[in-house]
Design a protein around this motif. Structure first.
Motif, short mmCIF file in Angstrom:
data_model
loop_
_atom_site.label_atom_id
_atom_site.label_comp_id
_atom_site.label_asym_id
_atom_site.label_seq_id
_atom_site.Cartn_x
_atom_site.Cartn_y
_atom_site.Cartn_z
N PHE A 106 2.82 3.84 -4.33
CA PHE A 106 2.42 5.11 -3.44
C PHE A 106 3.83 5.32 -3.35
CE2 PHE A 106 -0.61 1.85 -1.86
CZ PHE A 106 -1.63 2.85 -1.60
N GLY A 107 5.00 5.67 -3.58
CA GLY A 107 6.62 6.04 -3.97
C GLY A 107 6.19 7.20 -4.60
N LEU A 108 5.88 6.88 -5.55
CA LEU A 108 5.52 7.97 -6.81
C LEU A 108 4.43 7.75 -7.00
CD1 LEU A 108 7.33 4.76 -9.64
CD2 LEU A 108 8.65 6.66 -8.51
N ALA A 109 3.49 7.64 -6.89
CA ALA A 109 2.08 7.77 -7.57
C ALA A 109 1.06 9.20 -6.66
CB ALA A 109 1.26 7.04 -7.20
N ILE A 110 2.55 8.84 -5.25
CA ILE A 110 1.95 10.58 -4.52
C ILE A 110 2.18 11.94 -5.40
CG2 ILE A 110 1.71 11.20 -2.21
CD1 ILE A 110 1.49 8.85 -1.21
N PRO A 111 3.53 11.64 -5.35
CA PRO A 111 4.31 12.70 -6.22
C PRO A 111 3.99 12.79 -7.71
CG PRO A 111 6.18 11.18 -5.00
CD PRO A 111 4.93 9.99 -5.24
N ILE A 112 3.40 11.82 -8.16
CA ILE A 112 2.66 12.64 -9.31
C ILE A 112 1.59 13.15 -9.40
CG2 ILE A 112 2.44 10.99 -11.33
CD1 ILE A 112 4.06 9.74 -11.31
N GLY A 113 1.08 12.68 -8.46
CA GLY A 113 -0.15 13.01 -7.91
C GLY A 113 -0.98 14.35 -7.69
N ILE A 114 0.72 14.86 -6.61
CA ILE A 114 0.53 16.04 -5.91
C ILE A 114 1.59 16.66 -7.65
CG2 ILE A 114 2.41 17.39 -4.53
CD1 ILE A 114 2.63 15.62 -3.09
N MET A 146 -4.88 10.66 -5.82
CA MET A 146 -3.82 11.11 -5.52
C MET A 146 -4.19 13.23 -6.18
SD MET A 146 -2.53 11.46 -2.85
CE MET A 146 -1.46 13.27 -2.33
N ARG A 147 -3.89 13.19 -6.99
CA ARG A 147 -4.31 13.93 -7.88
C ARG A 147 -6.03 14.71 -7.26
NH1 ARG A 147 -7.27 16.31 -11.95
NH2 ARG A 147 -6.28 17.93 -13.65
N ALA A 148 -6.83 14.13 -7.65
CA ALA A 148 -8.30 14.17 -7.23
C ALA A 148 -8.65 15.21 -5.99
CB ALA A 148 -9.08 12.97 -7.66
N ASN A 149 -7.59 13.84 -4.77
CA ASN A 149 -7.29 14.25 -3.23
C ASN A 149 -7.62 15.33 -2.70
OD1 ASN A 149 -8.94 12.22 -2.86
ND2 ASN A 149 -7.42 10.91 -2.50
N MET A 150 -5.64 15.90 -3.50
CA MET A 150 -5.38 17.11 -4.34
C MET A 150 -6.09 17.96 -4.39
SD MET A 150 -2.48 17.42 -2.41
CE MET A 150 -0.98 18.74 -2.05
N LEU A 151 -6.41 18.44 -5.30
CA LEU A 151 -7.46 19.61 -6.21
C LEU A 151 -8.24 19.48 -4.92
CD1 LEU A 151 -7.10 18.20 -9.87
CD2 LEU A 151 -6.61 20.34 -8.40
N GLU A 152 -9.30 18.37 -4.28
CA GLU A 152 -10.07 18.93 -3.22
C GLU A 152 -9.82 19.42 -2.69
OE1 GLU A 152 -14.05 16.74 -1.56
OE2 GLU A 152 -12.43 15.67 -2.45
N VAL A 153 -9.06 19.16 -1.51
CA VAL A 153 -8.11 19.64 -0.60
C VAL A 153 -7.65 21.48 -1.10
CG1 VAL A 153 -6.35 20.36 1.37
CG2 VAL A 153 -7.93 17.94 0.82
N LEU A 154 -7.00 22.04 -1.52
CA LEU A 154 -6.19 23.18 -2.47
C LEU A 154 -7.08 24.06 -2.51
CD1 LEU A 154 -3.69 21.80 -5.10
CD2 LEU A 154 -3.11 23.22 -2.49
N GLY A 155 -8.70 23.36 -3.04
CA GLY A 155 -10.08 24.54 -3.02
C GLY A 155 -10.41 24.54 -2.10
N ALA A 191 -5.12 15.22 2.57
CA ALA A 191 -5.11 14.66 0.91
C ALA A 191 -4.99 13.46 1.13
CB ALA A 191 -4.27 15.51 -0.33
N LEU A 192 -4.02 13.05 1.68
CA LEU A 192 -3.69 11.79 2.33
C LEU A 192 -4.14 10.87 2.97
CD1 LEU A 192 0.29 11.57 2.68
CD2 LEU A 192 -0.34 10.84 1.03
N LEU A 193 -5.48 11.24 3.43
CA LEU A 193 -6.54 10.36 4.56
C LEU A 193 -7.81 9.84 3.83
CD1 LEU A 193 -8.04 12.98 6.43
CD2 LEU A 193 -6.26 11.55 7.45
N PRO A 194 -7.95 9.65 2.42
CA PRO A 194 -8.74 8.77 1.74
C PRO A 194 -7.32 7.90 1.60
CG PRO A 194 -9.20 11.19 0.52
CD PRO A 194 -7.67 11.35 2.07
N ILE A 245 -5.46 6.23 2.78
CA ILE A 245 -5.31 5.96 3.92
C ILE A 245 -6.18 3.68 3.59
CG2 ILE A 245 -5.84 4.83 6.36
CD1 ILE A 245 -5.13 7.55 6.96
N THR A 246 -7.17 3.94 2.95
CA THR A 246 -8.25 3.23 2.25
C THR A 246 -7.15 2.04 1.60
OG1 THR A 246 -10.27 4.21 2.90
CG2 THR A 246 -10.39 2.83 1.64
N LEU A 247 -6.92 3.22 0.53
CA LEU A 247 -6.14 2.39 -0.31
C LEU A 247 -4.99 0.99 0.12
CD1 LEU A 247 -6.14 4.59 -3.35
CD2 LEU A 247 -7.78 2.86 -3.61
N LEU A 248 -4.51 1.81 1.01
CA LEU A 248 -3.71 1.14 1.52
C LEU A 248 -3.99 -0.24 2.55
CD1 LEU A 248 -0.21 1.23 2.10
CD2 LEU A 248 -0.69 2.80 3.83
#
Length: 325
Positions: free
Chosen positions: A113-121, A210-219, A245-248, A250-253
């Motif tokens: 999570f520490g690497l995937a979130i910044p990479i997705g952003i 994380m990338r897909a969630n972030m793109l959806e929110v940015l739109g 973008a982090l809300l979904p 939560i399910t994975l966590l």
């Protein structure tokens, strides 16, 4: 909120019973019995001895009676005794292995999570750039490479060819005489490859998610409004977009919680790490029903708890969920 919590807790009881019933049935229907596994290589064992062993283990009873007895013991938090030659309580075997598996998977989870979130952003904020395409290639490699194959490659490269890292176990020979610092460094060298394999296996998918969630929110319109007001891009990304973008995630966590116990069967077996994954594999191979059921029950419990925590987090974030909206 309390009513929602009580409702979810009541739903867990039949779910848990259903999981244990199906698991118990499937395990006992699998080819081979513990008695056969224990006596197959000994031609001196007679049919009467095998029958006595079946009676001793309670395997001569109908399946529903065996399940009822097992469920009665489970209600007292008694997982029974292992069918292995040591005949030790299952709970004692699990207690010995849990610290190793928890340590491994918690470190791997934090790294994931520490690497995937910044990479997705980064991929979302640099969409269609060379950086995004490079991350996409990395993601495809992560999806394509089997975990066991990657583990064997890393063992051969860093352990056999280069000789930089050990390829099995947790300690080197003679580690009892090491200083505390040297002892910790020795464990770190042994755990580097397993943690790297475990992290890489989930990093690709999580970063893409994380990338897909972030793109959806940015739109969304409110992001456009925030930019129109003149807010700095950093504030738009990290103050407004990131939280939603982090809300979904939560399910994975929540789904990652059971993996802390039983999600390391492959690399614990390959790297000969004495954890829960290796214990589960050995139990399955030996048809050690009480041991396998004990580990699966813990996994099922953690799965239900993870789902409950995810639902509660969603309910706290969105009132429509707890009110049935």
């Amino acid at each position: 909120m309390l009513r929602y919590l009580i409702k979810r807790l009541l739903m867990l009881v039949p779910l848990f019973l259903g999981i244990t019933l199906i698991t118990f049935t499937v395990i006992h229907l699998a080819p081979g019995e513990p008695v056969e596994m224990q006596t197959a290589m000994n031609p001196k064992i007679s049919a009467q001895t095998r029958q006595k062993l079946r009676e001793y283990y309670g395997l001569d009873k109908p399946l529903h009676i065996q399940y009822g007895r097992w469920l009665t013991r489970l209600s007292k938090l008694d997982f029974g005794r292992s069918f292995a030659s040591d005949n030790r309580p299952v709970i004692d075997k699990i207690k010995e292995r849990i610290p190793v598996t928890l340590s491994l998977n918690i470190i791997a989870l934090v790294l994931e999570f520490g690497l995937a979130i910044p990479i997705g952003i980064l991929a979302a904020t640099h969409r269609e750039t060379l950086l995004d395409k490079g991350i996409t290639i990395f993601v495809f490699l992560g999806f394509a490479v089997p975990t066991f194959w990657l583990a064997l490659l890393l063992m051969y490269l860093f352990g056999v060819k280069l000789g930089w890292l050990p390829i099995s176990g947790l300690h080197s020979l003679g580690s009892e005489g090491f200083t505390p610092v040297h002892w910790l460094l020795d464990i770190g060298r042994h755990l580097f490859l397993p943690i790297a394999v475990a992290t890489f296996g989930s990093l690709a998918g999580l970063s893409r998610y994380m990338r897909a969630n972030m793109l959806e929110v940015l739109g969304q319109d409110y992001i456009t409004t925030a930019r129109a007001k003149g807010l700095a891009e950093r504030a738009v990304i990290y103050r407004h977009a990131l939280k939603n973008a982090l809300l979904p995630v939560i399910t994975l966590l929540g789904f990652s919680l059971p993996g802390l116990i039983g999600g390391s069967v492959i690399f614990e077996t390959i790297f000969a790490i004495p954890g829960m994954g290796q214990l589960f594999y050995m139990g399955v191979m030996a048809r050690d029903y009480p041991l396998v059921m004990g580990i699966l029950v813990i996994g099922a419990f953690l799965t239900l708890v993870g789902n409950l925590l995810a639902d509660l987090c969603y309910a706290l974030a969105d009132p429509r969920i707890r009110h049935g909206g």
